[in-house]
Write an enzyme that holds these catalytic residues in place. Structure first.
Site, PDB file in Angstrom:
ATOM      1  N   HIS A  76       0.810  -1.225   0.000  1.00  0.00           N
ATOM      2  CA  HIS A  76       0.000   0.000   0.000  1.00  0.00           C
ATOM      3  C   HIS A  76       0.841   1.272   0.000  1.00  0.00           C
ATOM      4  O   HIS A  76       0.311   2.364  -0.196  1.00  0.00           O
ATOM      5  CB  HIS A  76      -0.914   0.030   1.238  1.00  0.00           C
ATOM      6  CG  HIS A  76      -1.740  -1.199   1.398  1.00  0.00           C
ATOM      7  ND1 HIS A  76      -1.400  -2.226   2.249  1.00  0.00           N
ATOM      8  CD2 HIS A  76      -2.893  -1.580   0.803  1.00  0.00           C
ATOM      9  CE1 HIS A  76      -2.309  -3.184   2.178  1.00  0.00           C
ATOM     10  NE2 HIS A  76      -3.231  -2.822   1.310  1.00  0.00           N
ATOM     11  N   GLU A 128      -3.151   3.012   2.331  1.00  0.00           N
ATOM     12  CA  GLU A 128      -2.703   3.542   1.042  1.00  0.00           C
ATOM     13  C   GLU A 128      -2.936   5.047   0.977  1.00  0.00           C
ATOM     14  O   GLU A 128      -2.064   5.811   0.535  1.00  0.00           O
ATOM     15  CB  GLU A 128      -3.437   2.862  -0.117  1.00  0.00           C
ATOM     16  CG  GLU A 128      -3.001   3.388  -1.484  1.00  0.00           C
ATOM     17  CD  GLU A 128      -3.867   2.892  -2.624  1.00  0.00           C
ATOM     18  OE1 GLU A 128      -4.198   3.698  -3.515  1.00  0.00           O
ATOM     19  OE2 GLU A 128      -4.217   1.691  -2.638  1.00  0.00           O
ATOM     20  N   CYS A 205      -6.608   1.237 -10.254  1.00  0.00           N
ATOM     21  CA  CYS A 205      -5.819   0.321 -11.077  1.00  0.00           C
ATOM     22  C   CYS A 205      -6.725  -0.543 -11.949  1.00  0.00           C
ATOM     23  O   CYS A 205      -7.874  -0.829 -11.591  1.00  0.00           O
ATOM     24  CB  CYS A 205      -4.900  -0.532 -10.220  1.00  0.00           C
ATOM     25  SG  CYS A 205      -5.693  -1.896  -9.388  1.00  0.00           S
TER      26      CYS A 205
END
Length: 294
Positions: A76, A128, A205
């Protein structure tokens, strides 16, 4: 009973890379080995690493107490301050940060240096996001986690705005929040400086989007959905939310043991998906259990 595994499920590239990195360090024979924060959000993986002697540290104070060894940065990522603290302590640093998260750090650092106010769309208490915030200058960033928070934003005085996203954020919610922010910026245009700028980086992502799309499609077909992943896994929780929207019989489990005592006899089609931090062996065990026992 038909049992279908989603087209995209389980370990993504970044998670696989991070886990492999830790096992390589263990096999090298160099000790002690630490990870800053759990390397990934999967309890079974963390427990296996602990059995092999890997210790998880969580704070900069713990870094100061270490007399040697290797510290591996979690997938992360971490803040610039944490990374510097490890380097300054003279410890060996191994960076297992997901490459996509590293890209966000670069965007945030560069944008902040150029005077942009950085809006980070994500969960403020997720590691993160905490790490991403740590790459902006103090006071030059804000986390936005919902459309309600976006609607309440006051962007007055911010002529240059940069938007990024937590890699595992819900794609549709990201789009909704960006549109609210975009309208706010448009409404302020008349009061903004000539060099005003508004930049959006969709940093969710592709693996996350692929897993969300596959889970959405499968949950529309299935009578029941099983979502496999760690209780603290953000991307797995997002999969559970998506599946629950389409299938009322959606179950969030960590391992096949969580299904013991369940009755799936009324279901003709059971779908299975898994978060990006769920090992393949756990997914296979769940599939086999559903086919053979339920």
């Amino acid at each position: 009973m038909q049992v279908i595994l989603a087209d995209k499920a389980g370990f993504c590239f970044g998670v696989n890379r991070a886990v492999d990195t830790v096992y390589r360090e263990i096999e090298s024979g160099v000790s002690p080995v630490y990870t800053f924060g759990p390397i990934i959000h999967n309890e079974e993986v963390i427990e296996d690493l602990e059995r092999r002697g890997v210790r998880v540290i969580h704070t900069q104070d713990e870094i100061k107490e270490l007399s040697g060894g290797t510290v591996i940065l979690r997938s992360h990522g971490v803040s610039r301050a944490v990374q510097e603290a490890i380097e300054n302590a003279g410890l060996k640093l191994v960076d297992a940060t997901c490459p996509i998260v590293q890209k966000i750090h670069t965007i945030v650092e560069s944008s902040s240096d150029q005077g942009y106010f950085v809006l980070i769309i994500g969960s403020p208490d997720h590691p993160e996001v905490e790490g991403i915030v740590g790459w902006a200058h103090p006071g030059q960033s804000q986390v936005v986690s919902s459309v309600e928070e976006a609607a309440a934003l006051d962007l007055t005085g911010h002529d240059r705005i940069c938007v990024v996203a937590q890699t595992t954020f819900h794609h549709k919610k990201f789009q909704d929040i960006v549109e609210i922010i975009r309208k706010k910026v448009y409404d302020l245009k008349g009061t903004m400086a000539e060099n005003a700028d508004f930049v959006v980086h969709n940093t969710i992502c592709s693996a996350t989007r692929e897993r969300q799309d596959a889970a959405r499609e499968l949950s529309r077909q299935a009578d029941a959905m099983i979502v496999v992943g760690g209780a603290s896994s953000s991307n797995t929780r997002k999969l559970y939310e998506i599946c629950s929207e389409n299938c009322s019989n959606t179950y969030f489990i960590q391992t096949k043991e969580d299904l013991v005592g369940s009755d799936f006899s009324a279901f003709d089609c059971v779908g299975i998906t898994a978060g990006a931090s769920t090992p393949n062996n756990i997914i296979e065990e769940v599939q086999k259990y559903v086919r053979d026992e339920l």
